[in-house]
Enzyme design. Structure first.
Site, PDB file in Angstrom:
ATOM      1  N   GLU A  70       0.834  -1.209   0.000  1.00 49.69           N
ATOM      2  CA  GLU A  70       0.000   0.000   0.000  1.00 49.69           C
ATOM      3  C   GLU A  70       0.869   1.259   0.000  1.00 49.69           C
ATOM      4  O   GLU A  70       0.665   2.199   0.778  1.00 49.69           O
ATOM      5  CB  GLU A  70      -0.974  -0.011   1.187  1.00 49.69           C
ATOM      6  CG  GLU A  70      -1.883  -1.215   1.241  1.00 49.69           C
ATOM      7  CD  GLU A  70      -2.895  -1.306   0.090  1.00 49.69           C
ATOM      8  OE1 GLU A  70      -3.026  -0.346  -0.696  1.00 49.69           O
ATOM      9  OE2 GLU A  70      -3.544  -2.360  -0.011  1.00 49.69           O
ATOM     10  N   ALA A  71       1.840   1.291  -0.889  1.00 52.26           N
ATOM     11  CA  ALA A  71       2.807   2.397  -0.951  1.00 52.26           C
ATOM     12  C   ALA A  71       2.139   3.742  -1.197  1.00 52.26           C
ATOM     13  O   ALA A  71       2.675   4.784  -0.798  1.00 52.26           O
ATOM     14  CB  ALA A  71       3.855   2.116  -2.026  1.00 52.26           C
TER      15      ALA A  71
ATOM     16  N   CYS B 260     -13.254  -1.273 -16.031  1.00 52.97           N
ATOM     17  CA  CYS B 260     -12.466  -0.846 -17.185  1.00 52.97           C
ATOM     18  C   CYS B 260     -12.637   0.665 -17.365  1.00 52.97           C
ATOM     19  O   CYS B 260     -13.462   1.300 -16.696  1.00 52.97           O
ATOM     20  CB  CYS B 260     -12.903  -1.594 -18.452  1.00 52.97           C
ATOM     21  SG  CYS B 260     -14.525  -1.103 -19.070  1.00 52.97           S
TER      22      CYS B 260
END
Length: 192
Positions: A90-91, A184
């Site tokens: 979870e940078a 998408c």
């Protein structure tokens, strides 16, 4: 910290939308490092407490132990010597200080692996991820499957009470399938 100058350090970034398998891939890489009997230290931000407080956990419930930190400065106290690898899940939730830390580690021979969302629920670059992506030697961008049409999903759809979140809603809302879907480009929506 010891100084280890060699050609082994680099930055890897695993990114994509929610449900694309980012944490699954991160755990796979961590396990391979452990299997090779090399030292890896795993960090996760305190804000991510969805499945476990002290583990990195994928949506498929694969897990690995992690050190929970408030910010990048806190990471430094766990690095009195450089391990073979350092991993961050979870940078996107980390502060800008992580960028300099990741560079320092890689420059001193450490394999650094960062996993996180590259875009927020609006479809815009998320936190420090764009800079980490630009600095990485290796980038893996994963797709999910759009829940609406089955096409490759690259966007994270946030839902509030079943309706698309509005553009001005807060950027950070920690959650999983109760708040998010993979979509998408064409099925992704921003509420009005």
């Amino acid at each position: 910290m010891d100084i280890r100058r060699n050609k082994d350090g680099w930055i890897e970034v695993i990114c994509g939308c929610m449900f694309a398998g980012k944490t699954e891939e991160l755990i796979r890489r961590i396990n391979r490092i452990k299997y090779a009997r090399k030292e890896v230290i795993v960090f996760k931000p305190k804000i991510d407490n969805r499945y476990s407080k002290e583990e990195v956990v994928s949506h498929k419930n694969n897990r690995t132990n992690a050190i929970v930190v408030e910010n990048s400065e806190e990471v430094k106290k766990y690095l009195d010597k450089y391990p073979y690898a350092v991993a961050f899940d979870e940078a996107q939730f980390f502060d800008k200080g992580l960028i300099d830390l990741v560079e320092l580690l890689a420059n001193n021979g450490v394999r650094v692996i960062c996993a996180g969302l590259d875009m927020d629920f609006r479809g815009e670059p998320f936190g420090i991820m764009p800079e980490l992506l630009a600095r990485a030697e290796f980038v893996t961008k994963l797709n999910a499957i759009c829940v609406k049409c089955g096409a490759p999903a690259t966007r994270t759809q946030r839902l509030i009470n079943g309706k698309p979140a509005r553009y001005n809603d807060p950027t950070i809302l920690v959650g999983a399938s109760e708040n998010y879907e993979a979509r998408c480009r064409f099925c992704h929506e921003i509420g009005k």
